[in-house]
Design an enzyme around this catalytic site. Structure first.
Site, PDB file in Angstrom:
ATOM      1  N   HIS A 244      -8.208   6.911   8.088  1.00 33.11           N
ATOM      2  CA  HIS A 244      -8.674   5.657   7.488  1.00 33.11           C
ATOM      3  C   HIS A 244      -7.463   4.861   7.012  1.00 33.11           C
ATOM      4  O   HIS A 244      -6.685   5.332   6.193  1.00 33.11           O
ATOM      5  CB  HIS A 244      -9.596   5.960   6.309  1.00 33.11           C
ATOM      6  CG  HIS A 244     -10.038   4.732   5.575  1.00 33.11           C
ATOM      7  ND1 HIS A 244     -10.960   3.859   6.101  1.00 33.11           N
ATOM      8  CD2 HIS A 244      -9.687   4.216   4.376  1.00 33.11           C
ATOM      9  CE1 HIS A 244     -11.165   2.868   5.243  1.00 33.11           C
ATOM     10  NE2 HIS A 244     -10.396   3.065   4.192  1.00 33.11           N
ATOM     11  N   ASP A 356     -15.757   3.150   3.894  1.00 34.56           N
ATOM     12  CA  ASP A 356     -15.221   2.937   2.545  1.00 34.56           C
ATOM     13  C   ASP A 356     -15.629   1.601   1.937  1.00 34.56           C
ATOM     14  O   ASP A 356     -14.956   1.100   1.049  1.00 34.56           O
ATOM     15  CB  ASP A 356     -13.692   3.030   2.601  1.00 34.56           C
ATOM     16  CG  ASP A 356     -13.069   3.243   1.229  1.00 34.56           C
ATOM     17  OD1 ASP A 356     -13.691   3.924   0.391  1.00 34.56           O
ATOM     18  OD2 ASP A 356     -11.974   2.721   0.982  1.00 34.56           O
TER      19      ASP A 356
END
Length: 1005
Positions: A244, A356
């Site tokens: 990420h 997220d």
């Protein structure tokens, strides 16, 4: 004789001893560095401040950059050994080849990280698995003096050595680690648990000395345990390598580009070593940076994509926030995101990758389905504070009834260590394991940590089908979702928004960014309309390339740590400067397009891009005029006409500074001594709007010791501090009259123009704030004499009803809610809406509507919002509920003002004749249909028109183009044709469901 009691902590001590013995330094490297404040290209690598370094020497401060040169020779004593380099510069490092292209990323060992997920450092560089003993080391590397999370870690050289790697000992370490952790997670009394512990205990005795013979014997003893299989699985875990990467957060955008290079090059090197490894990465913006900055690296990525071992993921241009961006922004995220992956890799993205993001708008499922996206992955809801989301696998249903299959990895992280504890947690915590036999695991270290390292892949090699654990398969997420969908009929449905019970401060933090985003969204909408109008009417070339470039930069800043306000100061210093430049560019282009469309107009052209007629007061030619403008067209006003006539009078418009009152023919407003509103009388309805004994537009400053993400849920317990009223003055300007008030609080001042316009129900609060507070939050509340169980909140392509009570913990958790252009409280026959031009954080409880105006957290930006701000909000009392009162239209009118083009600009705008004055470019015959976008198609000359139903009803309407059209078709959000439409009588008849979005393509004759 009893057996020896086996203590796992003693076995962990053995494990640490094995780790310590894997690498043995045999020679120092010579290290030089050239330090610069910003990155420089490989060709200029020696242009910085030169340094010769020894371990412990300082080379930089936070955000410094450097080109490092490592040189040396492998000693002859290392002949036939597995030789590596161990390099740690207490920062992030990217090794490059002789062309300067990234080869491998390295990360400092002491980087900040959640150590429960593993260790973040990557410091090992392979020289030769079987050295000749004479290899020359000559390496260049690009460094950043920061760790994974933008922390300063001393800026010193920690380590740079040639070392040997004891490969069998390294393998033994992972054998021992996986078995030990597996045993720890097995249930007490398990024969498998006892057997593993006993064997590890026996092995530990044989490892008193780490000779090659002892190590080989230990591996043979453990091989039997590792060979035991799990049998027929109940749950299978699909694992995919993941990294990420926040496109900005605790580091600037320029560092993200380098983080991408470090991460992607590391992934490529890991693929060479581990044939089962499958890696995935999202965000076309990140790939586009690699293509532009590191073309050789990008070509390697494309090869792995074609091979099927690298998976492009996600359908949006960036992992965008979904609370604050407008509806058309979300469409463009999908349009540009999916087009990029299709054009670059020949792949259509079927899943949205959003691990997220701080909550998910209820508009999203429809947009996903209409963009050909069937699945969504997230894990952020696991962060909620008060309530646990009831599913990991479920259908998510949006406001229109569209559904997407959604999965949250039950490990509740996208940084899985891929260890036995990961597998056990996923199985134990998977809320839907009774109906699903599949779960997803995302393993690796993100934000520049290189994604998966050898530790992840060594563990997975041993966990494929290990007795005591659910089996793990490394495979693309697309294959996982296809398998998950096989059981779709068994999964439950969640309706409405996916509200994150955390990070509500991001609806308000960094208010200037949010204002620019709103202004650019509205200006881009109008520019596309104006450009289409000018192209159709005057043949003016449509600025497709310029529009795409601006859109993509706006979409970049909608990334979920930029627009929400949770990045460092430098990110906003840079993005605010770019926002200002972008808005200037768009406004210039808009003026030019309207000038071309108005060519030949007899007077000042007044443009209306909204699909209904507007009649408003405007100052033209030095005098006030009431101007009616057709839908999606313009009216021409002779500025000289009536110059000798007296200014219009407004006898019903009254203002008094002494009495602190404002009045027009519809409303009478009275302020109290402190500047709050003590009375709003609706003269037509004959009712008082302000709750007895309360004040509306009550400005309060609350203590707020939170960060950019969060503030305390009980912030109101202290009551808040009133502002001190310094001045109150009356003003009148033609049809507008009101009171100008100036308040002070702490080191800050707030000036507000509270105004009524003749004939209007809108009470405006035009506000300027010089905000210099720290740890404070400024809010405006409106306690209204209205009883409603729900507030209607404007969201993308519709509205959402949210409770005004706190009956349950689910209600309580939604104390701060998101609304775009309006939030409305209505009884069946009467209500009031709070409109705004750039604010998002709201609160609705009982009869009170509350707007979060400003915050001033000190982390991660210590100067967040300490600046000058401008914003407008309005109270709009109305008969009927918000649908009957067409509050949606009032919100658009506040945000999309009429545009004036003077005759000189129109004359210079085009040699050809422009659009017909008084005619509508497009006409809609139903008040509950909005034209959200009018643009030229991405491919071809067709005109794309995006419409949506605003009221939550079913309806029929006709769209009538004001120009010749030879064909009309429905299309999806990617502008792919779906079905032809009849053009009977020159109009297209359309049927809408509640909140339905429709995209049309019109072929111009």
């Amino acid at each position: 004789m009893p057996y020896e009691v086996i203590r796992p902590e003693q076995l962990k001590g053995v494990l640490e001893r094995l780790r310590a013995g894997i690498y043995e330094p045999i020679a120092e490297l010579s290290v030089s560095a050239w330090v610069t404040p910003e990155p420089v290209p490989y060709g200029e690598r020696s242009s910085g401040r030169p340094l010769r370094l020894q371990p412990g020497d300082r080379w930089g401060e936070l955000w410094d950059c450097a080109w490092f040169h490592f040189s040396g020779r492998v000693p002859e004593s290392a002949k036939d050994a597995n030789v590596v380099l161990l390099i740690d510069v207490n920062g992030e490092l990217c090794l490059v080849d002789e062309e300067g292209s990234p080869v491998q990323g390295l990360t400092n060992i002491n980087s900040e990280f959640d150590f429960s997920l593993g260790l973040p450092g990557k410091r090992v560089v392979l020289v030769s698995e079987r050295a000749s003993g004479s290899e020359t080391i000559d390496l260049w590397a690009d460094a950043g003096c920061n760790d994974l999370f933008g922390r300063y870690r001393s800026g010193t050289l920690k380590e740079a050595v040639v070392a040997t790697c004891r490969e069998e000992l390294r393998q033994l370490y992972y054998d021992f680690e996986v078995l030990l952790e597996t045993a720890e997670r097995l249930p007490a009394g398990s024969a498998r648990k006892e057997r593993i512990f006993r064997t590890l205990h026996d092995v530990s005795h044989r490892l008193a000395s780490l000779t090659d013979e002892r190590i080989a014997e230990a591996r043979r003893m453990l091989a039997e345990l590792l060979a035991k299989r799990g049998g027929d699985p109940v749950l299978t875990i699909s694992a995919i390598g993941h990294a990420h990467i926040d496109l900005a957060w605790l580091w600037p955008i320029r560092e993200t580009i380098r983080k991408g290079a470090r991460t992607f090059s590391t992934a490529l090197r890991m693929m060479e070593r581990y044939p089962d490894y499958v890696f995935g990465a999202s965000q076309p913006q990140l790939y586009d940076w690699m293509k532009r900055h590191y073309p050789k690296l990008y070509r390697e990525i494309k090869e792995r994509v074609a091979e099927g071992r690298w998976e492009p993921q996600g359908a949006m241009w960036v992992e965008s926030d979904t609370n604050v961006p407008g509806g058309e922004s979300l469409v463009r995220q999908l349009l540009y995101g999916k087009r990029y992956f299709q054009q670059e890799f020949g792949q259509e993205m079927k899943s949205l990758w959003m691990p997220d993001v701080f909550g998910y708008t209820a508009s999203l499922p429809q947009l996903l389905k209409k963009a050909g996206v069937d699945y969504m992955m997230t894990q952020k809801l696991s962060w909620s504070v008060y309530n646990k989301h009831p599913h990991h696998t479920f259908h998510w249903e949006g406001i229109d009834g569209s559904r997407v299959l959604t999965h949250m990895p039950p490990e509740d992280t996208y940084n899985s260590p891929a260890a036995p504890r990961s597998i056990v947690k996923a199985e134990q915590d998977y809320l839907d394991k009774g109906v699903s036999d599949r779960a997803l695991m995302l393993f690796g270290i993100g934000d520049g940590g290189g994604g998966p390292g050898e530790e992840h892949l060594e563990r997975l090699a041993r966990e494929k089908d290990l007795l005591g654990l659910s089996p793990v398969e490394q495979e693309p997420s697309s294959r996982f979702f296809e398998r998950l969908a096989e059981g779709a009929e068994r999964y439950e449905t969640w309706r409405g928004e996916l509200y994150l019970e955390k990070h509500q401060g991001t609806l308000t933090s960094q208010g200037r960014s949010k204002r620019y985003n709103r202004k650019l969204e509205k200006s881009l909408r109008e520019l596309e309309f104006a450009a289409a109008l000018a192209e159709t009417a005057a043949g003016r070339p449509y600025p497709a390339a310029e529009l795409e470039a601006v859109w993509k930069e706006v979409l970049l800043y909608q990334f979920h740590d930029i627009l929400p306000g949770s990045s460092i100061k430098r990110v906003y210093d840079e993005s605010l400067e770019r926002y200002e430049a972008l808005l200037r560019q768009v406004e210039r282009m808009l003026g030019e397009a309207y000038a071309a469309a108005a060519a030949g107009a007899a007077g000042t052209a007044v443009f209306n891009s909204l699909p209904w007629e507007r009649e408003e007061w405007l100052r033209i030619g030095g005098r006030w005029r009431r101007v009616a403008v057709p839908p999606m067209g313009f009216a021409a006003v002779d500025a000289a006409a009536g110059a000798d006539e007296p200014e219009p009078a407004f006898p019903g418009l009254k203002v008094s500074a002494e009495e602190r009152t404002i009045e027009n023919g519809l409303l009478k407003v009275a302020l109290g001594a402190s500047g709050g509103i003590v009375s709003i009388v609706d003269k037509e309805a004959g009712r008082e709007l302000v709750q007895a004994g309360r004040e509306a537009n009550a400005l309060r400053v609350y203590a707020d010791d939170g960060d950019a993400w969060d503030f305390r849920q009980d912030y109101r317990a202290g009551g808040g501090a009133e502002l001190s009223l310094l001045r109150l003055e009356a003003f009148a300007d033609g049809p507008v009259a009101g009171l100008m008030l100036t308040w002070a609080t702490g080191e800050s001042t707030l000036t507000q123009r509270v105004a009524l316009t003749d004939g209007s129900r809108r009470l405006d609060f035009d506000t300027k704030v010089d905000w210099r507070e720290s740890g404070k939050m400024l809010r405006a509340s409106f306690p209204l004499a209205i009883r409603a169980d729900h507030a209607s909140c404007d969201i993308q392509f519709g509205y959402l009803r949210r409770p005004t009570h706190r009956n349950t913990m689910w209600d309580y958790a939604k104390d701060e809610i998101c609304a775009h252009q309006y939030a409305d409280l209505s009884e069946p026959d009467y209500g009031a809406a709070l409109l705004n031009d750039c604010k998002y954080g709201h609160r609705a409880e009982g009869g009170e509507l509350d707007l979060n105006l400003l915050r001033s957290p000190s982390y991660p930006d210590p100067e967040a919002d300490r600046a000058e701000h401008e914003f407008l909000y309005s109270l709009y009392p109305h008969p009927g509920d918000h649908v009957q009162a067409q509050v949606c239209r009032r919100g658009y009118e506040l945000n999309v003002p009429l545009r004036l083009v003077d005759p000189a600009s129109a004359a210079a705008g085009s040699a050809a004749a422009g659009w017909r004055e008084g005619a509508s470019f497009l006409e809609l015959d139903h008040p509950h249909v909005m034209a959200e976008a009018v643009k030229r198609a991405e491919d071809g000359d067709e005109l794309v028109v995006r419409l949506y139903e605003t009221a939550g009803t079913r309806l029929r309407t006709k769209l009538r183009p004001g120009f010749p059209v030879s064909a009309a078709r429905l299309a999806d959000l990617l502008e792919r044709d779906e079905e032809p439409l009849d053009l009977g009588g020159g109009a297209v008849e359309l049927e809408f469901g509640p909140f339905e979005v429709k995209t049309l393509k019109l072929t111009r004759s």
